[in-house]
Enzyme design. Structure first.
Site, mmCIF file in Angstrom:
data_model
loop_
_atom_site.group_PDB
_atom_site.id
_atom_site.type_symbol
_atom_site.label_atom_id
_atom_site.label_comp_id
_atom_site.label_asym_id
_atom_site.label_seq_id
_atom_site.Cartn_x
_atom_site.Cartn_y
_atom_site.Cartn_z
ATOM 1 C CG ASP A 1 -1.678 -1.336 1.320
ATOM 2 O OD1 ASP A 1 -2.454 -1.627 0.403
ATOM 3 O OD2 ASP A 1 -1.453 -2.088 2.282
ATOM 4 C CG HIS B 1 -3.276 -5.303 3.146
ATOM 5 N ND1 HIS B 1 -2.844 -4.509 2.111
ATOM 6 C CD2 HIS B 1 -3.706 -6.447 2.589
ATOM 7 C CE1 HIS B 1 -2.999 -5.166 0.977
ATOM 8 N NE2 HIS B 1 -3.523 -6.348 1.228
HETATM 9 P P1 NAX Z 1 -1.917 -18.365 -4.174
HETATM 10 O O1 NAX Z 1 -3.254 -18.981 -3.995
HETATM 11 O O2 NAX Z 1 -1.297 -18.326 -5.515
HETATM 12 O O3 NAX Z 1 -0.872 -19.135 -3.220
HETATM 13 C C1 NAX Z 1 -1.126 -19.387 -1.886
HETATM 14 C C2 NAX Z 1 -0.421 -20.689 -1.531
HETATM 15 O O4 NAX Z 1 -0.529 -20.881 -0.139
HETATM 16 C C3 NAX Z 1 -1.047 -21.915 -2.213
HETATM 17 O O5 NAX Z 1 -0.034 -22.618 -2.904
HETATM 18 C C4 NAX Z 1 -1.596 -22.714 -1.041
HETATM 19 O O6 NAX Z 1 -1.500 -24.110 -1.238
HETATM 20 C C5 NAX Z 1 -0.720 -22.244 0.097
HETATM 21 N N1 NAX Z 1 -1.301 -22.408 1.425
HETATM 22 C C6 NAX Z 1 -2.591 -22.249 1.805
HETATM 23 N N2 NAX Z 1 -2.746 -22.531 3.092
HETATM 24 C C7 NAX Z 1 -1.519 -22.853 3.566
HETATM 25 C C8 NAX Z 1 -1.040 -23.265 4.837
HETATM 26 N N3 NAX Z 1 -1.864 -23.397 5.862
HETATM 27 N N4 NAX Z 1 0.275 -23.517 4.954
HETATM 28 C C9 NAX Z 1 1.109 -23.399 3.903
HETATM 29 N N5 NAX Z 1 0.704 -23.040 2.671
HETATM 30 C C10 NAX Z 1 -0.594 -22.768 2.518
HETATM 31 O O7 NAX Z 1 -2.002 -16.933 -3.510
HETATM 32 P P2 NAX Z 1 -1.005 -15.677 -3.672
HETATM 33 O O8 NAX Z 1 -1.425 -14.878 -4.831
HETATM 34 O O9 NAX Z 1 0.396 -16.176 -3.599
HETATM 35 O O10 NAX Z 1 -1.384 -14.839 -2.375
HETATM 36 C C11 NAX Z 1 -1.090 -15.295 -1.079
HETATM 37 C C12 NAX Z 1 -1.766 -14.442 -0.019
HETATM 38 O O11 NAX Z 1 -1.300 -13.100 -0.079
HETATM 39 C C13 NAX Z 1 -3.292 -14.348 -0.164
HETATM 40 O O12 NAX Z 1 -3.861 -14.510 1.119
HETATM 41 C C14 NAX Z 1 -3.505 -12.926 -0.642
HETATM 42 O O13 NAX Z 1 -4.777 -12.442 -0.265
HETATM 43 C C15 NAX Z 1 -2.391 -12.226 0.074
HETATM 44 N N6 NAX Z 1 -1.990 -10.888 -0.428
HETATM 45 C C16 NAX Z 1 -1.612 -9.958 0.497
HETATM 46 C C17 NAX Z 1 -1.154 -8.704 0.138
HETATM 47 C C18 NAX Z 1 -0.723 -7.706 1.175
HETATM 48 O O14 NAX Z 1 -0.388 -6.578 0.783
HETATM 49 N N7 NAX Z 1 -0.693 -8.002 2.474
HETATM 50 C C19 NAX Z 1 -1.102 -8.304 -1.288
HETATM 51 C C20 NAX Z 1 -1.088 -9.446 -2.227
HETATM 52 C C21 NAX Z 1 -1.944 -10.628 -1.861
HETATM 53 O O15 NAX Z 1 -3.253 -10.407 -2.302
#
Ligand code: NAX
Length: 327
Positions: free
Chosen positions: A161, A189
């Site tokens: 952000d 966020h």
């Molecule tokens: P993806 O769905 O591509 O990847 C997430 C990965 O996490 C998947 O491979 C899944 O198998 C794995 N996973 C789920 N639960 C798990 C657990 N308990 N232990 C270990 N691995 C686990 O998502 P991606 O685009 O990489 O985004 C990841 C996260 O970042 C999401 O929650 C998203 O909302 C968040 N974001 C946060 C942002 C921020 O500024 N704080 C911005 C970007 C993003 O949207």
């Protein structure tokens, strides 16, 4: 040469993971002289574990001189063993028909387990960054689940952000993004976060004076920054990944190596600063040095800013109340 440090990354086979791991391994996060051991966590699901194997093959094929080891795990107790840094990226995304309360509960389960695992096995100085959404509340849950670790070691990512706001302000003022200082983003966020350029300068000039347009601030700037994530999903068909990974690198690099007096934004547990109740994980302006961050204090909060801070705080307290019974 330096002793390797351990860096745990969860959600390592996801899209942010794919944009993040190679940069950590090349030294962009902790320095070009700091070897790293990557301890990667994915869910036990076969598809996720296979994808993780593929990512590890690619890491090997980069032949990074600083990459001293890579491990694949499905158990947080193994992934977090002795870890010095933990980037908690994996989270439960909102599925079709899933209510907000369900989302909070699913993530509460993940971050309770991961907080307990960090508490049990991580380095006592572990620096934790939560990226997975809802990031502030997930960081709060992990912090509450790790009573033997210092609460200040649990942080949430507001840096994307912050960087988005800096980029918008550079465009608006026709200056370079690297010249912008003293910007901050308060709060959660989420679209309620308050990007605040009242103190910011570019090339030493006040951005508030240069812009001099409160209508632009309220009606264009804040909504553009707040809804940037949605705009990227609409354009790309996928959520921000490279920019999110970049922000995670910025956050951890500045925390570990120092911000040289510059302000950066981190989501950190309040100690009561600016009337934010203690323990709430809130976006604040901080400076960093010697591996520690310090909240910038004493800034004047005008009526417009107070109103925005109250909105984002109320949202965060609502999330926190929604998970209290699960902790
Ligand atoms: P993806 O769905 O591509 O990847 C997430 C990965 O996490 C998947 O491979 C899944 O198998 C794995 N996973 C789920 N639960 C798990 C657990 N308990 N232990 C270990 N691995 C686990 O998502 P991606 O685009 O990489 O985004 C990841 C996260 O970042 C999401 O929650 C998203 O909302 C968040 N974001 C946060 C942002 C921020 O500024 N704080 C911005 C970007 C993003 O949207």
């Amino acid at each position: 040469s330096k002793t390797p440090v351990r860096v745990a990354v969860t959600g390592a086979a996801g899209q942010i993971g794919y944009a993040l791991l190679f940069r950590i391994a090349s030294g962009e996060m902790l320095g070009k002289d700091q070897p790293v051991i990557l301890q990667l966590l994915e869910i036990p699901d076969e598809k996720a574990q296979n994808a993780l194997k593929g990512v590890i093959m690619e890491l090997e094929d980069c032949a990074f001189p600083l990459l001293a080891g890579v491990e694949a795990h499905s158990d947080p107790l193994q992934a977090f063993k002795d870890t010095d840094y933990a980037l908690l990226v994996g989270a439960r995304p909102r599925g079709p028909g899933m209510e907000r309360a369900d989302l909070l509960a699913a993530n509460a389960q993940i971050f309770t387990a991961q907080g307990k695992a960090l508490n049990a096995v991580a380095s006592r100085n572990v620096k934790v960054l939560v990226v997975g959404n809802p990031a502030n509340t997930n960081a709060y849950i992990a912090m509450k689940s790790a009573p033997d670790l210092p609460a200040k070691n649990f942080t949430a990512m507001l840096r994307l952000d912050h960087n988005r706001a800096a980029s918008q302000l550079a465009a608006k003022t026709g200056t370079k993004v690297g010249d912008i200082k003293k910007l901050t983003v308060w709060g959660n966020h989420s679209p309620t976060m308050y990007a605040d350029y009242r103190f910011a300068t570019t090339n030493g000039q006040s951005i508030k004076d240069l812009v001099n347009d409160q209508v632009w601030n309220a009606d264009t700037f804040l909504p553009t920054v707040g809804k940037r994530g949605a705009a990227i999903i609409a354009a790309r068909g996928l959520s921000s990944a490279a920019s999110a990974a970049n922000a995670a690198i910025d956050h951890m690099r500045d925390w570990a190596l120092g911000s040289n007096g510059e302000w950066v934004t981190m989501g950190v547990p309040s100690n009561g600063e600016y009337g934010i109740p203690a323990g709430v994980v809130f976006g604040f302006p901080v400076t960093t040095a010697g591996g520690e961050y310090k909240i910038v204090e004493g800034l004047e909060i005008d009526a417009f800013s107070q109103e925005r801070i109250n909105i984002t705080l109320a949202e965060l307290q609502g999330e926190q109340d929604g998970v209290k019974h699960l902790l």
